[in-house]
Design a protein around this motif. Structure first.
Motif, PDB file in Angstrom:
ATOM      1  N   THR A   1       0.827  -1.203   0.000  1.00 28.22           N
ATOM      2  CA  THR A   1       0.000   0.000   0.000  1.00 28.22           C
ATOM      3  C   THR A   1       0.863   1.255   0.000  1.00 28.22           C
ATOM      4  O   THR A   1       0.641   2.180  -0.793  1.00 28.22           O
TER       5      THR A   1
ATOM      6  N   TYR B   1       2.724   1.759  -3.394  1.00 23.39           N
ATOM      7  CA  TYR B   1       1.774   2.161  -4.424  1.00 23.39           C
ATOM      8  C   TYR B   1       1.369   3.617  -4.229  1.00 23.39           C
ATOM      9  O   TYR B   1       1.295   4.382  -5.185  1.00 23.39           O
ATOM     10  N   ARG B   2       1.136   4.021  -2.995  1.00 24.99           N
ATOM     11  CA  ARG B   2       0.717   5.394  -2.736  1.00 24.99           C
ATOM     12  C   ARG B   2       1.829   6.382  -3.055  1.00 24.99           C
ATOM     13  O   ARG B   2       1.558   7.486  -3.537  1.00 24.99           O
TER      14      ARG B   2
ATOM     15  N   ASN C   1      -4.172  11.853  -1.827  1.00 28.51           N
ATOM     16  CA  ASN C   1      -3.534  10.562  -1.610  1.00 28.51           C
ATOM     17  C   ASN C   1      -3.652  10.042  -0.185  1.00 28.51           C
ATOM     18  O   ASN C   1      -3.600   8.837   0.026  1.00 28.51           O
TER      19      ASN C   1
ATOM     20  N   LYS D   1      -6.949   8.332  -0.513  1.00 31.02           N
ATOM     21  CA  LYS D   1      -6.814   7.168  -1.387  1.00 31.02           C
ATOM     22  C   LYS D   1      -6.027   6.048  -0.719  1.00 31.02           C
ATOM     23  O   LYS D   1      -6.293   4.869  -0.968  1.00 31.02           O
ATOM     24  N   THR D   2      -5.059   6.368   0.114  1.00 36.48           N
ATOM     25  CA  THR D   2      -4.271   5.343   0.796  1.00 36.48           C
ATOM     26  C   THR D   2      -5.139   4.509   1.716  1.00 36.48           C
ATOM     27  O   THR D   2      -5.082   3.273   1.695  1.00 36.48           O
TER      28      THR D   2
ATOM     29  N   TYR E   1      -7.538   2.390  -0.453  1.00 35.52           N
ATOM     30  CA  TYR E   1      -6.878   1.268  -1.111  1.00 35.52           C
ATOM     31  C   TYR E   1      -6.549   0.156  -0.118  1.00 35.52           C
ATOM     32  O   TYR E   1      -6.726  -1.022  -0.414  1.00 35.52           O
TER      33      TYR E   1
END
Length: 82
Positions: free
Chosen positions: A24, A27-28, A57, A60-61, A64
């Motif tokens: 994670t 990707y972030r 983000n 989004k983190t 996700y």
């Protein structure tokens, strides 16, 4: 090994929590770079681009991570050892 909901939910061992966290985070980091670059192209200001990229983000983190953990429990498309 058993599964529920017609084989869609697995009770098999899942990936380690630390692995999911590292995946994670990496990707972030990539997505922060992409978001800041796109925001900069749109607004033309580094400070505003960083604010936009970082704020979106963070949300989004968390999203996700939850999504990844949910899919880790779905057995669909994963062959079972019988």
């Amino acid at each position: 090994m058993t599964s529920t909901l017609g084989g869609l939910v697995s009770d098999r061992p899942h990936q380690a929590l630390s692995r999911a966290v590292v995946k994670t985070a990496l990707y972030r980091v990539l997505m922060v770079v992409v978001s800041v670059a796109v925001a900069y192209l749109v607004v033309g200001d580094v400070s505003a681009a960083l604010s936009i990229g970082l704020a979106t983000n963070v949300v989004k983190t968390v999203t996700y991570y939850g999504y990844e953990r949910l899919w880790d429990r779905i057995a669909w498309g994963i062959p079972t050892a019988e």
